[in-house]
Design a protein around this motif. Structure first.
Motif, PDB file in Angstrom:
ATOM      1  N   ARG A  15      38.770  41.824  29.382  1.00  0.00           N
ATOM      2  CA  ARG A  15      37.562  41.132  29.817  1.00  0.00           C
ATOM      3  C   ARG A  15      37.684  40.853  31.307  1.00  0.00           C
ATOM      4  O   ARG A  15      38.665  40.280  31.755  1.00  0.00           O
ATOM      5  N   ALA A  38      42.381  32.497  24.228  1.00  0.00           N
ATOM      6  CA  ALA A  38      41.463  33.625  24.324  1.00  0.00           C
ATOM      7  C   ALA A  38      41.281  33.991  25.790  1.00  0.00           C
ATOM      8  O   ALA A  38      41.702  33.262  26.700  1.00  0.00           O
ATOM      9  N   ALA A  39      40.629  35.116  26.023  1.00  0.00           N
ATOM     10  CA  ALA A  39      40.436  35.609  27.387  1.00  0.00           C
ATOM     11  C   ALA A  39      39.729  34.585  28.270  1.00  0.00           C
ATOM     12  O   ALA A  39      40.026  34.465  29.457  1.00  0.00           O
ATOM     13  N   GLN A  45      41.896  40.067  25.615  1.00  0.00           N
ATOM     14  CA  GLN A  45      41.282  39.390  24.468  1.00  0.00           C
ATOM     15  C   GLN A  45      41.985  39.867  23.200  1.00  0.00           C
ATOM     16  O   GLN A  45      41.839  41.019  22.783  1.00  0.00           O
TER      17      GLN A  45
END
Length: 266
Positions: free
Chosen positions: A12, A33-34, A54
């Motif tokens: 990402r 998470a990203a 991610q």
């Protein structure tokens, strides 16, 4: 939050690619998470372009089964990095679980030779191969996991109070903890990188002692520097600007100290 066309599969990108700058691939902590790195990407732009990994089983990949094997995670991420420009300098940054994964991906990239990272930055993690200091968590009950989350202060209390969010978080967290707790490090003398390593720690982080942070020096034939920031295990959240400044300094060849511990002033 702006997401670029590269944002598919495992990577990402939240901001435009840095012009003539380094691409920094960031690896989240267990349960993370990203999007954890979105604020950091804004601080690093336009000097450094951030790509965040991610993991499956969360956010826009929540329909995919999580992975609980560090080697498989590293293999999959390494494959995804083939989409990056080989002519642009590449560095890796990982926090906690992400530090181990970034290290394993760096090993694979150096072995393949196409994308050779200019630096590995590990944060909030002791060197591989050192014995653990806590019991395995992935097999513990929900209350034990929640107690650990509260103890390390990496998850906002309002999130823990939301029963639906907790139910979504805990299964993924167990997979991540299993990947870390069942990780098999390289044999002594193996797994040594050729790129420099920078190690970031929190002064109040009970997970990483100064000696455990310094032990990363054995994993590179190049330089290794250690910098401590005020705070606990998640000092990245409270010292984000200082960390961003330190990252830029490392990527511009200005480590705070080579081969010794350097403390960030309060």
């Amino acid at each position: 939050m702006t997401v670029s066309p590269l944002s598919s599969g495992w990577l990402r990108r939240f901001s435009s690619e840095a012009r003539d700058g380094t691409t920094l691939v960031c690896f989240p902590h267990a349960g993370g998470a990203a999007s954890t790195y979105f604020p950091m990407s804004k601080l690093l732009a336009p000097l450094v372009g951030v790509c965040a990994v991610q993991y499956p089983g969360r956010q826009d990949r929540r329909s995919e089964p999580p992975l609980d094997d560090m080697a498989e995670l590293a293999d999959r991420v390494t494959e995804s990095l083939a989409a990056l420009d080989p002519g642009r300098p590449l560095a890796l940054f990982g926090h906690s679980m992400g530090a181990l994964l970034a290290y394993e991906v760096t090993r694979r990239l150096e072995a393949a030779g196409r994308l050779r990272p200019v630096r590995l930055i590990v944060s909030g993690r002791r060197a591989p191969g050192l014995p653990g200091t806590r019991p395995d968590l992935h097999g513990q009950d929900d209350e034990t996991l929640l107690a650990e989350l509260r103890r390390i202060s990496g998850t906002a209390e309002q999130v823990l109070a939301d029963e639906e969010l907790v139910r979504m978080l805990l299964p993924t967290l167990r997979f991540d903890y299993k990947a870390v707790e069942c990780y098999v490090p390289p044999a002594p003398g193996d797994g040594v990188l050729s790129c420099p390593i920078s190690v970031f720690t929190g002064t109040e982080d009970g997970h990483v002692s100064p000696e455990e942070a310094a032990a990363w020096e054995a994993y590179t034939t190049d330089s290794c520097d250690v910098q401590a920031f005020p705070g606990g295990h998640f000092f990245l959240q409270t010292r984000r600007e200082e960390v961003a400044s330190a990252i830029v300094g490392r990527l511009r060849g200005r480590p705070a100290a080579v081969g010794r511990r350097a403390d960030c002033p309060t």
